[in-house]
Design an enzyme around this catalytic site. Structure first.
Site, PDB file in Angstrom:
ATOM      1  N   ALA A 227     -92.967 -27.972 -28.575  1.00  0.00           N
ATOM      2  CA  ALA A 227     -93.477 -26.595 -28.542  1.00  0.00           C
ATOM      3  C   ALA A 227     -93.208 -25.819 -29.838  1.00  0.00           C
ATOM      4  CB  ALA A 227     -92.875 -25.845 -27.354  1.00  0.00           C
TER       5      ALA A 227
ATOM      6  N   PHE B  49     -86.093 -28.596 -21.313  1.00  0.00           N
ATOM      7  CA  PHE B  49     -86.704 -27.329 -20.902  1.00  0.00           C
ATOM      8  C   PHE B  49     -86.876 -27.324 -19.375  1.00  0.00           C
ATOM      9  CE2 PHE B  49     -90.535 -24.619 -20.342  1.00  0.00           C
ATOM     10  CZ  PHE B  49     -90.022 -23.450 -20.868  1.00  0.00           C
ATOM     11  N   ASP B  50     -86.904 -26.127 -18.748  1.00  0.00           N
ATOM     12  CA  ASP B  50     -86.933 -26.079 -17.262  1.00  0.00           C
ATOM     13  C   ASP B  50     -88.117 -26.824 -16.623  1.00  0.00           C
ATOM     14  OD1 ASP B  50     -86.932 -23.766 -18.803  1.00  0.00           O
ATOM     15  OD2 ASP B  50     -86.946 -22.385 -17.119  1.00  0.00           O
TER      16      ASP B  50
ATOM     17  N   HIS C 235     -85.350 -15.259 -10.008  1.00  0.00           N
ATOM     18  CA  HIS C 235     -85.412 -14.196 -11.022  1.00  0.00           C
ATOM     19  C   HIS C 235     -86.817 -13.619 -11.206  1.00  0.00           C
ATOM     20  CE1 HIS C 235     -86.446 -17.815 -13.196  1.00  0.00           C
ATOM     21  NE2 HIS C 235     -86.916 -17.103 -14.183  1.00  0.00           N
TER      22      HIS C 235
HETATM   23  C1  LIG Z   1     -92.955 -23.629 -23.048  1.00  0.00           C
HETATM   24  C2  LIG Z   1     -92.335 -24.962 -23.090  1.00  0.00           C
HETATM   25  C3  LIG Z   1     -92.774 -25.996 -22.249  1.00  0.00           C
HETATM   26  C4  LIG Z   1     -93.833 -25.798 -21.182  1.00  0.00           C
HETATM   27  O1  LIG Z   1     -95.031 -25.391 -21.723  1.00  0.00           O
HETATM   28  P1  LIG Z   1     -96.049 -24.397 -20.984  1.00  0.00           P
HETATM   29  O2  LIG Z   1     -97.153 -24.262 -21.976  1.00  0.00           O
HETATM   30  O3  LIG Z   1     -95.332 -23.116 -20.710  1.00  0.00           O
HETATM   31  O4  LIG Z   1     -96.491 -25.070 -19.733  1.00  0.00           O
HETATM   32  C5  LIG Z   1     -92.172 -27.233 -22.373  1.00  0.00           C
HETATM   33  N1  LIG Z   1     -91.186 -27.446 -23.257  1.00  0.00           N
HETATM   34  C6  LIG Z   1     -90.741 -26.471 -24.093  1.00  0.00           C
HETATM   35  C7  LIG Z   1     -89.648 -26.762 -25.065  1.00  0.00           C
HETATM   36  C8  LIG Z   1     -91.290 -25.200 -24.024  1.00  0.00           C
HETATM   37  O5  LIG Z   1     -90.824 -24.234 -24.825  1.00  0.00           O
END
Ligand SMILES: *Cc1c(COP(=O)(O)O)cnc(C)c1O
Length: 459
Positions: free
Chosen positions: A217, A124-125, A450
């Site tokens: 998540a 994830f970013d 973006h």
């Molecule tokens: C949303 C997300 C994060 C980061 O979590 P935040 O609550 O937005 O800080 C990390 N990994 C994955 C796979 C996510 O979807």
């Protein structure tokens, strides 16, 4: 006649939607410099920007809000959340944080150092950001099938075991603090990872004593896909599947804003006391004392209840059903979308939707703006604007896929909202030949442009 599917909940509290006109939206989006992030929420009819922190809590979660214990140390809400996480995951050590990236910051502060390598499936970013910020490297070992949008594969989030072995051979065990499995794999479009794959990764890592960490998540949505797509697990409960998934790993980071069914929150759970001990100092520095970590007592209570609800089959079935329903309606209408559908979003293929707009004029963004103007739906561009410029040449980078993401918040919209979305997209599709031009950039930030980019119409 078979009775139709219904959501397994009813509505106790409503939030009105302001139904704006096309003329209003033309003004608003122009004033927002054709950037959907700049719109105010009441200028949006259906908000599909993200599924993060946008879900609806249940009556039981609101009851937990009232029961929240706001003691600085040792609150009963903390105990409730810790016990819930221990039961669900089997991990003994628990650290609350204010959201997912905070959990990454704390865990990586304790475990990742310069020169390290963290193999995984399309990080994830923010995860990649926290790895690269420490001058370490994220290596993507996702299976090749994930990159073909037309190919049907039940587990496109899987890690390629041969790629993982090659990565271990190339960098050496000493440089790999852990392997990261993201469930479901967000960057690949919410695609799940199979239990067989999790087991195989765990076995390979076990033979080198490399820990396995889950970026969790959407762990409950992943468990639903295991139950419905992996034969052995048909008769298992979601909670049994979740427990087994985590049994193959050593810990997890969690953004509770997704499958925690809360609007803010996160945590780390670990098997190792040693790693836990090295994390807690960072948690106190960055997040708060170890029994709240940036969350209030009421947040922790609501999260404990949310985790129990998101791991119920009925809830997950309705969640995934809604996303698939939208996907199927779009396919029936001939709209080019990515398949199989992910767990939390449908992705429209803008290259196939509006090929007549020059790619230099941001096809996916053009489509997202048109969808907003004609229907008030806010989607998000996952394409050239998001990809930023090449740091060496300063030119736009064209990603392999130019997508518009329709991200569905949890328990917020009904099937009639899905119908509205499908028809709105079909209407744009029917007039797609009229669109000859997109947008050009008036101003942009040097990175992550973006979010704040300002655009103007081309042609
Ligand atoms: C949303 C997300 C994060 C980061 O979590 P935040 O609550 O937005 O800080 C990390 N990994 C994955 C796979 C996510 O979807």
């Amino acid at each position: 006649m078979d009775l139709p599917y219904i959501e397994p909940y009813k509505i106790k509290m409503v939030e009105p939607i302001y139904r704006s006109t096309i003329e209003q939206r033309k003004e608003w989006i122009k004033a927002a410099n054709y950037n959907l992030f700049n719109l105010k929420s009441d200028q949006v009819i259906i908000d599909l920007l993200t599924d993060s922190g946008t879900g609806a809590m249940s009556d039981r979660q609101w009851a937990e809000v009232m029961l929240g214990d706001e003691s600085y140390a040792g609150s009963s809400s903390f105990e409730k959340l810790k016990t819930t996480v221990q039961r669900l995951t089997g991990y003994e050590y628990f650290i609350p944080t204010h959201q997912g990236r905070a959990a990454e910051n704390v865990l990586f502060s304790a475990t990742v150092k310069e020169g390290d390598v963290i193999p995984g499936n399309a990080h994830f970013d923010t995860t990649k950001g926290h790895i690269e910020f420490r001058k370490a490297r994220a290596v993507d070992c996702t299976i090749d099938e994930a990159f073909d949008t037309t190919l049907i594969h039940p587990f496109k989030g899987n890690i390629d075991i041969a790629k993982l072995q090659d990565t271990i051979d190339a960098y050496g065990v000493e440089r790999i603090p852990f392997v990261l499995i993201t469930v479901t794999c967000n960057s690949a479009g919410g695609q799940p990872v199979s239990m067989a794959n999790i087991k195989a990764v765990s076995e390979l890592c076990g033979s080198y004593e490399i820990p396995v960490i889950f970026d969790s998540a959407r762990f409950a949505e992943n468990a639903y896909f295991i139950k419905t797509r992996e034969e052995e697990y048909t008769d298992h409960s979601i909670k049994q599947i979740v427990h087994e998934m985590f049994s193959y790993g050593d810990g997890m980071t969690m953004s509770a804003k997704k499958d925690g069914l809360v609007n803010i929150g996160g945590f780390i759970a670990l098997r190792s006391e040693e790693i836990y001990r090295s994390c807690i100092t960072y948690n106190i520095m960055y997040e708060g004392f170890v029994t709240y970590g940036g969350m209030s007592g009421r947040d922790m209570g609501a999260l404990a209840q949310g985790l129990m609800e998101s791991t119920e089959y009925d809830y997950l079935e309705s969640r995934i059903y809604q996303v698939q329903y939208l996907g199927e309606r779009l396919v029936e209408m001939g709209i080019p979308v990515q398949q199989p559908f992910g767990g939390h979003a449908i992705y429209i293929d803008a290259d196939r939707f509006v090929p007549n707009i020059p790619k230099e004029e941001y096809r996916a963004q053009s489509l997202a703006v048109e969808l907003y103007i004609t229907s008030g739906i806010r989607s998000v561009e996952i394409g050239t604007l998001l990809a930023d410029r090449d740091p060496d040449t300063g030119l736009d980078r064209y990603p392999r896929l130019e997508l518009v993401r329709l991200t569905i918040p949890r328990r917020v919209y009904s099937l009639s909202h899905m119908e509205y979305i499908a028809v709105a997209i079909k209407n744009v599709y029917d007039t797609r030949h009229e669109a000859e031009h997109g947008y050009q950039i008036r101003w942009e930030a040097p990175i992550m442009r973006h979010f704040t980019v300002e655009l103007e119409k081309k042609g």
